[in-house]
Design an enzyme around this catalytic site. Structure first.
Site: not given
Ligand code: GLP
Length: 258
Positions: A68, A137, A139, A144
């Site tokens: 992303d 959440n 995702h 989302e």
């Molecule tokens: C984010 C990103 C993902 C990531 C996930 C976990 O929003 N879009 O690519 O793997 O959510 O993020 P984090 O490791 O900072 O908790």
């Protein structure tokens, strides 16, 4: 059915996750890897580039596709996921991957950008190993809650909770963009194999729903239960609310083998 591995702490979980990526690239040096960003991945990339610098592994044959990117944010911006990837991984490598694909947040035609990205995955022969983090959440990527399980790479509205979470990480932007580009859930599920890494108590609720809950579009991670080859690595803090599972507590280094 997930292959679930729970480690006592985040450090051991991260080492185990790096071990699975290393095994994949050793087995198939021209692997196509789906890459994630976020806090969870920082130490994993650290382990990977250090191994590369020590000549234990080469990423020169791999092709990468990132999950992303923020919409409207140029690759050069310090808050872009392009910058994250350069800083955390690509810049540190001696031998750059054969191909790096990251959605361009400032592309003039985002829908076209998404189509070209999808075509790139197909032309590469498909993703061998897709690495995923889990949002608080539920995702995956930036899919989302409410994202259809048949979704492809597209523009998505970020939820308020996601925007709030990312606010504290900003280096250059004044606020978190309202939209992003993300690989779709169907795109993710087409990967040959998937590695989900979940650490920290803040994810315990979402993680329990992913592992034990019913398949539910409001918890996008539950889509993974429809995939045949998902490895899940978690630390004990993230796994504290799991019930009814038979995972054993493992100790690193189970997964890294030289
Ligand atoms: C984010 C990103 C993902 C990531 C996930 C976990 O929003 N879009 O690519 O793997 O959510 O993020 P984090 O490791 O900072 O908790």
């Amino acid at each position: 059915m997930y292959d679930l591995m729970i480690y006592p702490d985040a450090g051991q979980a991260e080492s185990a996750a790096a071990g699975i990526i290393i095994e994949q690239v050793r087995k198939k040096p021209d692997s196509v890897l789906g890459l994630a960003t976020g806090k969870t991945m920082i130490n994993i990339y650290d382990i990977l580039w250090k191994w590369e610098n020590d000549d234990e592994i080469s990423f020169a044959g791999v092709k990468t596709f990132n999950l992303d990117e923020y919409l409207g944010v140029a690759p050069e911006n310090r808050d872009s996921f392009h910058s994250y990837m350069r800083r955390s991984f690509f810049m540190q490598l001696h031998g750059k991957p054969a191909e790096v694909h990251i959605l361009n947040g400032s592309a003039p035609d985002p829908a076209l950008e998404c189509r070209v990205f999808e075509r790139g995955i197909k032309e590469s022969g498909g993703i061998d190993l897709q690495i995923l983090g889990l949002g608080r959440n539920g995702h995956i990527g930036f899919n989302e809650p409410g994202s259809p399980f048949d979704s492809r790479t597209r523009v998505i509205d970020l939820s308020e909770s996601t925007r709030l979470y990312y606010m504290k990480n900003l280096l250059e932007l004044r606020e978190v963009p309202k939209q992003a580009l993300t690989m779709g859930i169907a795109t993710i599920l087409e990967a040959q194999s998937i590695l989900l890494i979940v650490t920290g108590a803040a994810k315990a609720d979402a993680f329990n729903k992913v592992i034990n809950g019913p398949v539910d579009a409001d918890i996008p991670g539950t889509a993974l239960s429809g995939h045949q080859a998902v490895k899940v690595i978690a630390d004990q803090a993230a796994a504290q609310k799991l019930h009814g599972h038979d995972a054993k507590l493992l100790k690193f280094p189970r997964a890294i083998r030289s």
